[in-house]
Design a protein around this motif. Structure first.
Motif, PDB file in Angstrom:
ATOM      1  N   ALA A  72       0.856  -1.187   0.000  1.00 20.36           N
ATOM      2  CA  ALA A  72       0.000   0.000   0.000  1.00 20.36           C
ATOM      3  C   ALA A  72       0.888   1.231   0.000  1.00 20.36           C
ATOM      4  N   TYR A  73       0.699   2.074  -1.020  1.00 22.38           N
ATOM      5  CA  TYR A  73       1.504   3.307  -1.129  1.00 22.38           C
ATOM      6  C   TYR A  73       0.613   4.510  -0.847  1.00 22.38           C
ATOM      7  N   ASN A  74       1.176   5.545  -0.245  1.00 19.12           N
ATOM      8  CA  ASN A  74       0.369   6.621   0.330  1.00 19.12           C
ATOM      9  C   ASN A  74       0.074   7.796  -0.608  1.00 19.12           C
ATOM     10  N   PHE A  75       0.128   7.573  -1.913  1.00 12.76           N
ATOM     11  CA  PHE A  75      -0.281   8.597  -2.889  1.00 12.76           C
ATOM     12  C   PHE A  75      -0.886   7.917  -4.112  1.00 12.76           C
ATOM     13  N   GLN A 123       8.806  -3.851  -8.474  1.00 12.81           N
ATOM     14  CA  GLN A 123      10.056  -4.600  -8.712  1.00 12.81           C
ATOM     15  C   GLN A 123      10.583  -5.199  -7.410  1.00 12.81           C
ATOM     16  N   HIS A 124      10.407  -4.459  -6.301  1.00 13.90           N
ATOM     17  CA  HIS A 124      10.863  -4.971  -4.998  1.00 13.90           C
ATOM     18  C   HIS A 124       9.999  -6.138  -4.536  1.00 13.90           C
ATOM     19  N   PHE A 125       8.711  -6.114  -4.924  1.00 13.43           N
ATOM     20  CA  PHE A 125       7.768  -7.144  -4.471  1.00 13.43           C
ATOM     21  C   PHE A 125       6.984  -7.671  -5.675  1.00 13.43           C
ATOM     22  N   PRO A 126       7.659  -8.451  -6.522  1.00 12.31           N
ATOM     23  CA  PRO A 126       7.040  -8.867  -7.796  1.00 12.31           C
ATOM     24  C   PRO A 126       5.790  -9.723  -7.639  1.00 12.31           C
ATOM     25  N   GLY A 127       5.622 -10.362  -6.499  1.00 11.43           N
ATOM     26  CA  GLY A 127       4.439 -11.198  -6.315  1.00 11.43           C
ATOM     27  C   GLY A 127       3.274 -10.483  -5.665  1.00 11.43           C
ATOM     28  N   ALA A 128       3.442  -9.198  -5.358  1.00  9.81           N
ATOM     29  CA  ALA A 128       2.414  -8.455  -4.627  1.00  9.81           C
ATOM     30  C   ALA A 128       1.677  -7.476  -5.534  1.00  9.81           C
ATOM     31  N   ARG A 129       0.441  -7.178  -5.165  1.00 14.79           N
ATOM     32  CA  ARG A 129      -0.283  -6.086  -5.802  1.00 14.79           C
ATOM     33  C   ARG A 129       0.211  -4.780  -5.180  1.00 14.79           C
ATOM     34  N   VAL A 130       0.505  -3.795  -5.994  1.00 15.61           N
ATOM     35  CA  VAL A 130       0.910  -2.479  -5.489  1.00 15.61           C
ATOM     36  C   VAL A 130      -0.286  -1.547  -5.650  1.00 15.61           C
ATOM     37  N   ILE A 131      -0.783  -1.046  -4.548  1.00 10.81           N
ATOM     38  CA  ILE A 131      -2.053  -0.316  -4.554  1.00 10.81           C
ATOM     39  C   ILE A 131      -1.840   1.104  -4.022  1.00 10.81           C
ATOM     40  N   PRO A 132      -2.058   2.110  -4.846  1.00  9.90           N
ATOM     41  CA  PRO A 132      -1.952   3.494  -4.367  1.00  9.90           C
ATOM     42  C   PRO A 132      -3.204   3.887  -3.590  1.00  9.90           C
ATOM     43  N   VAL A 133      -3.007   4.611  -2.495  1.00 15.32           N
ATOM     44  CA  VAL A 133      -4.104   5.031  -1.624  1.00 15.32           C
ATOM     45  C   VAL A 133      -4.134   6.551  -1.568  1.00 15.32           C
ATOM     46  N   LEU A 134      -5.319   7.126  -1.675  1.00 15.13           N
ATOM     47  CA  LEU A 134      -5.463   8.574  -1.571  1.00 15.13           C
ATOM     48  C   LEU A 134      -4.824   9.054  -0.266  1.00 15.13           C
ATOM     49  N   HIS A 135      -3.984  10.068  -0.372  1.00 19.40           N
ATOM     50  CA  HIS A 135      -3.152  10.476   0.755  1.00 19.40           C
ATOM     51  C   HIS A 135      -3.987  10.844   1.991  1.00 19.40           C
ATOM     52  N   HIS A 136      -5.011  11.654   1.802  1.00 13.53           N
ATOM     53  CA  HIS A 136      -5.810  12.072   2.958  1.00 13.53           C
ATOM     54  C   HIS A 136      -6.621  10.914   3.534  1.00 13.53           C
ATOM     55  N   ARG A 137      -6.984   9.952   2.703  1.00 14.95           N
ATOM     56  CA  ARG A 137      -7.669   8.773   3.243  1.00 14.95           C
ATOM     57  C   ARG A 137      -6.723   8.001   4.159  1.00 14.95           C
ATOM     58  N   ALA A 138      -5.464   7.922   3.753  1.00 15.13           N
ATOM     59  CA  ALA A 138      -4.479   7.250   4.609  1.00 15.13           C
ATOM     60  C   ALA A 138      -4.339   7.980   5.941  1.00 15.13           C
ATOM     61  N   HIS A 139      -4.300   9.315   5.891  1.00 19.10           N
ATOM     62  CA  HIS A 139      -4.251  10.100   7.129  1.00 19.10           C
ATOM     63  C   HIS A 139      -5.494   9.840   7.986  1.00 19.10           C
ATOM     64  N   ASP A 345       3.162  12.439   7.754  1.00 20.04           N
ATOM     65  CA  ASP A 345       3.177  11.522   6.615  1.00 20.04           C
ATOM     66  C   ASP A 345       3.687  10.131   6.965  1.00 20.04           C
ATOM     67  N   ALA A 346       4.612  10.027   7.907  1.00 15.61           N
ATOM     68  CA  ALA A 346       5.105   8.695   8.274  1.00 15.61           C
ATOM     69  C   ALA A 346       3.944   7.783   8.649  1.00 15.61           C
ATOM     70  N   GLY A 347       2.994   8.315   9.391  1.00 15.78           N
ATOM     71  CA  GLY A 347       1.853   7.524   9.842  1.00 15.78           C
ATOM     72  C   GLY A 347       0.939   7.057   8.730  1.00 15.78           C
ATOM     73  N   THR A 348       1.037   7.694   7.553  1.00 24.21           N
ATOM     74  CA  THR A 348       0.194   7.244   6.434  1.00 24.21           C
ATOM     75  C   THR A 348       0.599   5.863   5.935  1.00 24.21           C
ATOM     76  N   ALA A 349       1.784   5.387   6.324  1.00 26.68           N
ATOM     77  CA  ALA A 349       2.141   3.996   6.007  1.00 26.68           C
ATOM     78  C   ALA A 349       1.157   3.053   6.682  1.00 26.68           C
ATOM     79  N   ILE A 350       0.772   3.393   7.926  1.00 23.49           N
ATOM     80  CA  ILE A 350      -0.236   2.584   8.629  1.00 23.49           C
ATOM     81  C   ILE A 350      -1.596   2.759   7.966  1.00 23.49           C
ATOM     82  N   GLY A 351      -1.964   4.021   7.702  1.00 18.96           N
ATOM     83  CA  GLY A 351      -3.279   4.292   7.120  1.00 18.96           C
ATOM     84  C   GLY A 351      -3.466   3.662   5.756  1.00 18.96           C
ATOM     85  N   ALA A 352      -2.424   3.680   4.938  1.00 23.31           N
ATOM     86  CA  ALA A 352      -2.516   3.069   3.610  1.00 23.31           C
ATOM     87  C   ALA A 352      -2.711   1.560   3.726  1.00 23.31           C
TER      88      ALA A 352
END
Length: 575
Positions: A72-75, A123-139, A345-352
């Motif tokens: 989960a990425y925060n943007f 590329q770091h996680f080829p077997g995973a889905r990479v999902i962008p999350v709206l930044h404010h939703r993560a917050h 922003d660090a905390g958006t890693a949890i929120g995402a």
């Protein structure tokens, strides 16, 4: 027939490539760890890919990159592109015309860059889905799920998340957290942008030293520039606007000033970092802080009306403005206000990560997030090699460690404390702290000059047992993460003036036995010796360095500062 074992769901949340890189890991909905990269890399506010944070999370959980199902990425990259037509409309105004094309181009470039970052994560996680999350939703999700409440209003105020700068939502939790957007403000209406711009104008680092400006504000007269800020940041029925004549619209490329010549004419020239701080700088900081508090109160009232809720969660970088949070609490708009330990922003890693887990439809409920702050690496039995620091000596303490530490503090020592898991967020909460007695004459001056190496006007925050907080502070609610400034009582002014800032407030941390047993024991032992269950608590670092995440970082801090000693997992290290 033998039961088929089920593979657990693993979601890795990441904040990276902008600032305050961090990573969080959810396994079957349980938050098993979170850490900011700076605590391991020693690079404060790093924007680097959180390689060490992720490596620690996987090692601690006993998994490999192949076990991760989703990243989960925060943007969200596509959200930036929506700014293009709005930016081009700025060409219709003489005030903003010069910024229109560069702004449109800048947002488009960031959209492309964000897509590239998603590919890099894949590329770091080829077997995973990479999902962008709206930044404010993560917050929003980071703040709400950390509260542990079933329902609340959620106010997020920051500099910029894709295009959003301010959002008001209503959140509730039944089987999983749900957040309903009620109102949003888009850039260039950005309180975080304005605060950062003035921080830079005053000679401090934007994105790092806004807290210094908040502290400086207590020394100034806001009336001197009050009208300037009333014009520059104008309240509206649904929020506020920023006048481009004072703060030109941001361009997401370097070389474009964030303040205008008009602001300089009406206030003061930019201050060089090496110049002495003058009265005019104090007054500018005071006017900025006063307007910030007014806007935050206005937004909180708006959140109360729109949501109908009696509780408020606050997230985003501006939520670290503890004086504003204290004003909201004092105003009685809500029954209770909550700020998570990592509101930035660090905390958006949890929120995402929470967003991705929630959207997956997993039946597994969230756990390990509510009221959790000690989430990073621990070093329970470190082998301390003092060879690089030949002047340091160590001895092992036993069960009497809390009493011993309280004794040393009561005698006037300034001691670093390194125990348990690293705290989440920008405040030290007793696991990576510097402690001192607030009763010691000249302790603030000594801490600023010889331990922290920072400006003499910077205050120091108190920690207090929750049971006796009311004797010294008027806040009237728990403050476990040192995110709220409180007025102080006459008792505090008389007995512990060292923790009272020039504006009559203190940014307190309340401590319970359940929250931090060792620190609570130290506070009680200190109270038995002095009658006061209050200690000064500041982060275990010096100015410009991150909070010490590893034993080596802590030993280096001891050796190269005015600290008297360090208590590290029951080992007393002295000079």
């Amino acid at each position: 027939m033998a039961a088929v074992s089920r593979k657990p769901s693993v979601v890795l949340g990441i904040c990276s490539f902008t600032h305050d890189s961090a990573a969080a890991l959810l396994i079957d909905g349980e938050l098993v760890g979170f850490v900011e990269e700076e605590r391991l890399s020693q690079h404060k506010h790093t924007r680097d890919y959180p390689r060490q944070a992720i490596a620690w999370l996987m090692d601690d959980a006993g998994i490999t990159p192949a076990d991760i199902d989703a990243v989960a990425y925060n943007f969200q990259p596509m959200r930036y592109l929506a700014e293009t037509p709005a930016a081009l409309r700025m060409a219709l105004s003489g005030t903003t015309r010069r910024r229109a094309l560069p702004r449109a181009a800048g947002f488009s470039k960031v959209a492309v860059r964000t897509r590239r970052r998603l590919k890099l994560l894949a590329q770091h996680f080829p077997g995973a889905r990479v999902i962008p999350v709206l930044h404010h939703r993560a917050h929003q999700l980071a703040a709400f799920t950390a509260s542990g409440w079933e329902e609340a209003a959620v106010l997020v105020v920051d500099s910029l998340g894709e295009r959003q700068t301010t959002t008001i939502a209503h959140a509730h939790h039944s089987t999983r957290p749900r957040v309903r957007m009620l109102e949003e403000l888009m850039d260039p209406a950005s309180l975080g942008y304005v605060y950062g711009a003035v921080t830079e104008h005053l000679g401090w680092r934007r994105g790092d030293e806004e807290g210094t400006v908040m502290a400086l504000a207590a020394l100034g007269n806001p009336g001197r520039f009050r009208h300037t800020f009333s014009r520059a940041v104008h309240t509206t029925a649904t929020g506020f606007t920023v006048d481009p004549a004072y703060f030109p619209p941001r361009v997401l490329t370097s070389g474009y000033p964030r303040t205008s010549p008009r602001l300089t004419v009406e206030t003061c020239p930019p201050r060089h970092p090496d110049e002495p701080v003058q009265e005019i700088h104090q007054d500018l900081a005071a006017a900025l802080q006063e307007r910030t508090e007014q806007i935050m109160l206005h937004l909180a009232r708006r959140a109360r009306v729109l949501s109908g809720s009696r509780r408020l969660c606050v997230g985003g970088g501006v939520a670290t403005n503890c004086v504003s949070i204290g004003r909201i609490i004092e105003a009685g708009i809500f029954d209770e206000v909550f700020v998570p330990p990592a509101p930035g922003d660090a905390g958006t890693a949890i929120g995402a990560a929470v967003a991705v887990h929630t959207d997956s439809g997993s039946p597994r409920p969230l756990s390990g997030i509510a009221r959790a702050c000690y989430l990073g690496p621990a070093f329970p039995e470190p082998v301390l090699d003092l060879t690089p620091w030949p002047n340091l000596q160590q001895k092992l303490l036993g069960a009497e460690a809390a009493e011993f530490l309280a004794d040393q503090l009561a005698q006037g020592m300034i001691v670093g404390l390194f125990q348990g898991r690293v705290e989440a967020g920008p405040r030290a909460l007793g696991n990576r702290s510097i402690l001192a007695s607030p009763l010691e004459a000249g302790v603030v001056e000594r801490l600023n000059a010889t331990v922290k190496f920072r400006e003499p006007f910077r205050p120091f925050a108190p920690m207090v047992t929750a049971a006796r907080a009311g004797e010294f502070f008027t806040l009237g609610q728990a403050a476990p993460y040192m995110s709220m400034a409180s007025q102080v009582t006459d008792t505090a002014r008389e007995q512990i003036p060292a923790i009272v800032h020039a504006n009559g407030t203190a940014r307190l941390q309340t401590v319970t036995p359940a929250q931090n047993p060792f620190v609570h024991a130290v506070l009680e032992a200190f109270a038995r010796r002095t009658g006061v269950p209050v200690l000064i608590n500041t982060s275990l670092n010096v100015k410009g360095k991150p909070i010490c995440g590893t034993p080596e970082m802590a030993l280096d801090c001891l050796a190269n500062s005015g600290l008297d000693a360090l208590l590290i997992e029951g080992r007393w290290i002295s000079k």
